[in-house]
Design an enzyme around this catalytic site. Structure first.
Site, PDB file in Angstrom:
ATOM      1  N   ASP A 203      56.243  62.858  10.749  1.00  0.00           N
ATOM      2  CA  ASP A 203      55.986  61.536  10.083  1.00  0.00           C
ATOM      3  C   ASP A 203      54.532  61.190   9.783  1.00  0.00           C
ATOM      4  OD1 ASP A 203      58.232  59.996   9.602  1.00  0.00           O
ATOM      5  OD2 ASP A 203      58.524  59.393  11.718  1.00  0.00           O
TER       6      ASP A 203
ATOM      7  N   GLN B 234      63.003  57.667  15.594  1.00  0.00           N
ATOM      8  CA  GLN B 234      63.280  56.622  14.346  1.00  0.00           C
ATOM      9  C   GLN B 234      62.692  55.405  14.989  1.00  0.00           C
ATOM     10  OE1 GLN B 234      64.759  57.267  11.382  1.00  0.00           O
ATOM     11  NE2 GLN B 234      64.404  55.051  11.157  1.00  0.00           N
TER      12      GLN B 234
ATOM     13  N   LYS C 196      69.049  62.001   7.295  1.00  0.00           N
ATOM     14  CA  LYS C 196      68.109  63.100   7.441  1.00  0.00           C
ATOM     15  C   LYS C 196      68.652  64.346   8.007  1.00  0.00           C
ATOM     16  CE  LYS C 196      64.539  59.731   8.169  1.00  0.00           C
ATOM     17  NZ  LYS C 196      63.825  58.861   9.272  1.00  0.00           N
TER      18      LYS C 196
END
Ligand code: NDP
Length: 288
Positions: free
Chosen positions: A120, A97, A53
């Site tokens: 997200d 994460q 990422k």
């Protein structure tokens, strides 16, 4: 093998090129899109995802910060960091994460991220926006699947789409996005009876289960579009999807490979969401 292979890698490159161009335009106006990624603990797969990422951010000319926290980090400490990132103007997207170590309450962490920076799209506000059709972020993996279908020219209106899996991250939002595009949607899960009878009716079949090779030839209608979201590490070390690729490719009309299908789209959509967040921040600044 008769199925067309849907090349997620190539399609994700097209999308990333667009994001890069737009990010450069915004940066020239003094707003460089910025993503903060937080990782707690040493999960090796998560470490790889986080590195990718950050690397992709750099490639696209975006600002990135990676916060690596030890396994022993407390919930209060993580919430404090999220609070700082929420008020940091350089940061337009915040991603924590998953999976977090078991002493964290995932819901509490999802709730702490400002919905405007929740790239997200796990915050309940963004989940609600998706359901009601209001502006918000779309979760990266299902949004990546939609982009794959769109760019492959797959017609969805009036088609029967079957999603196998009902997780909050993939299955449920996937079903919602397909519904938005006027597909008739059925969702299967671990308690579904006679699943093959249902999946065999699908014009578009999306597998998001986490069981290598679960979807066999007998689950697939000839000519169906098969999207394999699964990423499973086999004992041999190789990656495999939820679909038995070789045999399903004999009957499907089109199919995504693993790796090289949905995976690259997920990261491209994350970059897209971060860009979009920066664009919205730029608009808010103009209004002030
Ligand atoms: P979850 O474990 O959260 O959900 C799995 C779903 O599959 C559940 O709804 C479960 O049903 C269902 N299921 C389990 N066994 C069966 C079965 N035998 N028949 C039918 N349904 C079944 O997984 P995720 O949604 O997070 O991830 C799914 C897969 O996608 C994983 O391989 C993951 O690694 C991958 N993934 C890939 C991404 C990418 O970028 N390509 C991103 C995110 C995930 P129930 O609800 O009844 O338990």
């Amino acid at each position: 093998m008769s199925a067309q292979i849907i090349d997620g890698k190539a399609i994700s490159e097209q999308l990333k090129a667009q994001v890069k161009e737009e990010a450069a335009r915004l940066s020239a106006q003094g707003i460089q899109p910025g993503l903060a990624v937080v990782i707690v603990g040493e999960n090796p797969a998560s470490q790889v995802y986080v590195r990718n990422k950050a690397k992709t951010c750099e490639q696209l000319g975006m600002y990135s910060e990676v916060h690596r926290l030890p396994e022993s980090t407390t919930e209060e400490e993580l919430l404090a960091l999220i609070g700082q990132l929420n008020s940091n103007e350089r940061i337009h997207g915040i991603l924590v994460q998953q999976p977090l170590p078991s002493h964290f309450d995932q819901n509490k962490i999802d709730d702490a991220i400002l919905p405007e920076k929740d790239v997200d799209a796990f915050h309940p506000v963004n989940v609600g926006n998706l359901t009601s059709g209001h502006e918000g972020f779309l979760p990266c993996t299902p949004a990546g699947v939609m982009e794959l279908l769109k760019r492959t020219g797959v017609e969805l209106a009036g088609k029967h789409a079957v999603v196998v899996g009902r997780s909050n991250i993939v299955g449920k939002p996937m079903a919602m996005l397909l519904l938005r595009e006027h597909a008739t949607v059925t969702v299967c899960h671990s308690r579904s009876a006679n699943m093959a009878d249902i999946t065999r009716q699908a014009d578009i079949l999306v597998a998001a289960v986490g069981k290598p090779g679960l979807i066999r030839k007998e689950h697939v209608k000839p000519g169906a579009i098969v999207i394999d979201v699964g990423i499973n590490r086999l004992d041999t070390g190789k990656l495999a999807g939820d679909v038995a690729f070789e045999e399903v490719a004999e009957v499907a009309g089109a199919i995504t490979p693993v790796p090289g299908g949905v995976g690259p789209m997920t990261i491209a959509m994350l970059m897209y969401n971060t860009l979009e967040s920066a664009e919205r921040a730029a608009k808010r600044q103009q209004v002030k």
